[in-house]
Design an enzyme around this catalytic site. Structure first.
Site, PDB file in Angstrom:
ATOM      1  N   LYS A  68      44.140  47.118  28.967  1.00  0.00           N
ATOM      2  CA  LYS A  68      42.736  47.499  29.079  1.00  0.00           C
ATOM      3  C   LYS A  68      42.637  48.862  29.737  1.00  0.00           C
ATOM      4  CE  LYS A  68      41.560  42.644  29.805  1.00  0.00           C
ATOM      5  NZ  LYS A  68      42.954  42.179  29.761  1.00  0.00           N
ATOM      6  N   ASP A  74      50.559  45.268  29.310  1.00  0.00           N
ATOM      7  CA  ASP A  74      49.388  46.117  29.512  1.00  0.00           C
ATOM      8  C   ASP A  74      49.815  47.440  30.123  1.00  0.00           C
ATOM      9  OD1 ASP A  74      49.620  45.848  32.330  1.00  0.00           O
ATOM     10  OD2 ASP A  74      48.427  44.014  32.291  1.00  0.00           O
ATOM     11  N   MET A 108      40.859  47.363  42.074  1.00  0.00           N
ATOM     12  CA  MET A 108      40.070  47.809  40.912  1.00  0.00           C
ATOM     13  C   MET A 108      38.623  48.106  41.294  1.00  0.00           C
ATOM     14  SD  MET A 108      41.566  44.823  38.417  1.00  0.00           S
ATOM     15  CE  MET A 108      41.104  43.571  39.639  1.00  0.00           C
TER      16      MET A 108
END
Length: 530
Positions: free
Chosen positions: A68, A46, A183
């Site tokens: 993502k 990722d 996050m």
């Protein structure tokens, strides 16, 4: 389960390694994690995994991006799970490379469960979690004897309603001295409101560290009362780690990464892989982020037409008065040929040895040879100036070097009446690798400087970019700061239309690094108005 038959032979089922890549700095991966990458047939990764780690993959291995982004999902988690199963059932050794630690909000449990259900072997390889490493790079320890004896790691990557269902704010708010939210940038307003509502003082220090441990690292400091407003005013984007607690006050005294001479600069290294390590290591030592993209490779000559002159020259090696070495590669390949011809340094008993530059002189020294006094300038012109009175008409000179070397030196020697034998002891070829990650970084303006250590690195980088479909390669490169090791390299760059911003005062790796550090210091001074 999971095994299929092919004829009478059962098909081998592969294995999956669920590997934590660490917070971003490529060297923060574990030794075991790096070993897994090196032996993998496929790496599924990722965006939080350093592109430099992918360069450790073995030749022919596949890489699949499933990362993502805030605005979209490249691949759903369920599809990633299925992909890992399919690759393993095909018999591959697979690495699922995740940023940070795979067990800290990395959904490793879902992937491991899917593999278990299909009878596929797997290992979980822990990584250094961003929840600790990123604050550390900003000078914030998550615990401190006088400020916080415990810390909590909390997800912030959900909508407010889901966050409130998952997090017991009345328990979490004061459960530990330090709170680390992962996050959570998009929900910073809701997070701070809940912490204030449940008893944290408005004056509690807060830090957001964006892209920690990487060239884009940026830190924003505030309090529970004003941090959401500061995030909006700065348009502070994810990914970032949020640290809440008195430990944030330590940053003022302990911040260290920002103090390093090349902090915040991603620097492209175009040297051959065999020679890049010194420059890469020094950039890292100075706080920069090197990005290796070797555009040249040196190889032994092949074919009778190329090898015959080499054999002839080495058969007469005892008859030469001078041997001129103009590069480390020239030394390395000369001694390879010497060994292949069954000779050693005793064959050079008659010749005077001349070398340009400290690196070339050192390459000879470790092989037991002391060269003539070095020239003051590290180029062919400097050699003629340094040894001019010793160069006598009629002397024989052997000049072992690469096939792309300049013609100036042999011409200058010939004009003085010396008999020159030019010997192409190695060839410089264009590398066969493309790099989409690098192309993205260049197009996004995230390569701050590009280093060129030879004319061939200049020509080949332009050629590789054009091969990758970039017809405006020169324009793309000119958007970065271009640094050349010496005047000949700079001349080649300018002939191709490139703008040379930095030229090393001394044509050495250290000279190049000094130019880069001065450039960074100048930019910092402009930003602060100094």
């Amino acid at each position: 389960m999971g095994a299929e038959s092919m004829g009478n032979e059962p098909k081998r089922v592969g294995k999956v390694y669920l590997v934590g890549a660490g917070p971003g700095d490529a060297k923060l991966i574990t030794i075991k994690g790096l070993e897994c990458i090196k032996k993998a047939d496929v790496v599924v990764y990722d965006r939080l995994a350093s592109p430099r780690l992918l360069r450790q993959m073995k030749p022919g291995a596949r890489k699949i991006y499933v990362g993502k982004r805030t605005e979209r999902h490249t691949m759903k988690q369920e599809d990633i799970n299925k992909l890992l199963v399919e690759l393993a059932l095909e018999g591959h050794v697979v690495v699922r490379l995740k940023g940070g630690d795979p067990t800290v909000f990395g959904r490793v449990g879902e992937e491991a469960e899917e593999l278990r259900q299909h009878g596929i072997g797997y290992e979980i390889v822990p990584g250094i979690t961003s929840s600790i490493a990123v604050p550390a790079y900003a000078g914030i320890p998550v615990t401190h004897r006088n400020l916080a004896s415990s810390f909590s790691v909390v997800t912030g990557h959900e909508n407010p309603e889901k966050l409130d269902k998952m997090i017991k704010w009345d328990k979490v708010t004061n459960a530990t001295g330090t709170l680390v939210f992962m996050m959570g940038v998009a929900q910073i307003g809701h997070i701070t409101a809940q912490l204030l509502k449940h008893g944290r003082p408005a004056s509690t220090p807060v830090a957001l560290v964006r892209w920690g441990t990487r060239a884009e690292q940026e830190t924003l400091i505030g309090t529970l009362e004003d941090i959401a407003e500061k995030v909006a005013a700065r348009d502070f984007k994810p990914p970032a780690v949020i640290v809440v607690g008195d430990v944030v006050s330590q940053r003022e005294r302990l911040h260290w990464a920002e103090q390093m001479p090349l902090f915040g600069r991603r620097i492209l290294v175009t040297r051959s892989r065999s020679q890049a390590s010194e420059l890469v290591d020094r950039i890292e030592e100075l706080g920069g982020e090197p990005y290796e993209f070797p555009v040249i490779e040196t190889i032994m000559p092949e074919g009778e037409e190329r090898l015959l002159p080499i054999r002839k020259a080495f058969a007469e090696i005892g008859q030469y008065d001078w041997v001129f070495f103009t590069s480390v590669n020239g030394v390395e390949y000369f001694f390879r040929h010497l060994d292949e011809q069954g000779l050693d340094i005793r064959a050079l008993y008659r010749a005077r040895i001349a070398a340009v530059g400290p690196a070339t002189i050192e390459a000879l020294r470790v092989r037991g040879i002391r060269s003539e006094a070095p020239p003051e300038t590290f180029d062919a012109e400097g050699m003629i100036e340094a040894y001019g009175d010793k160069l006598i008409s009629g002397q024989r000179v052997l000049l072992p070097r690469g096939d792309l070397a300049r013609s100036w030196l042999p011409q200058a020697l010939s004009e003085r009446g010396l008999e020159v034998t030019e010997l192409d002891t190695y060839e410089t070829v264009l590398t066969g690798e493309d790099d989409e990650e690098l192309l993205d970084l260049l197009q996004d303006g995230k390569v701050h400087a590009i280093t060129f250590t030879s004319s061939s690195t200049v020509r080949n980088l332009v050629a590789v970019l054009k091969r990758m479909g970039q017809e405006n390669a020169v324009e793309l490169l000119n958007a970065s700061t271009l640094a050349c090791i010496g005047p000949q390299t700079a001349k080649t760059a300018e002939e191709l239309g490139l703008r040379v911003d930095l030229l090393a005062k001394e044509a050495t790796i250290e000279g190049l690094l000094e130019a880069l550090c001065a450039w960074k210091a100048s930019a910092d001074g402009e930003e602060t108005g100094m």
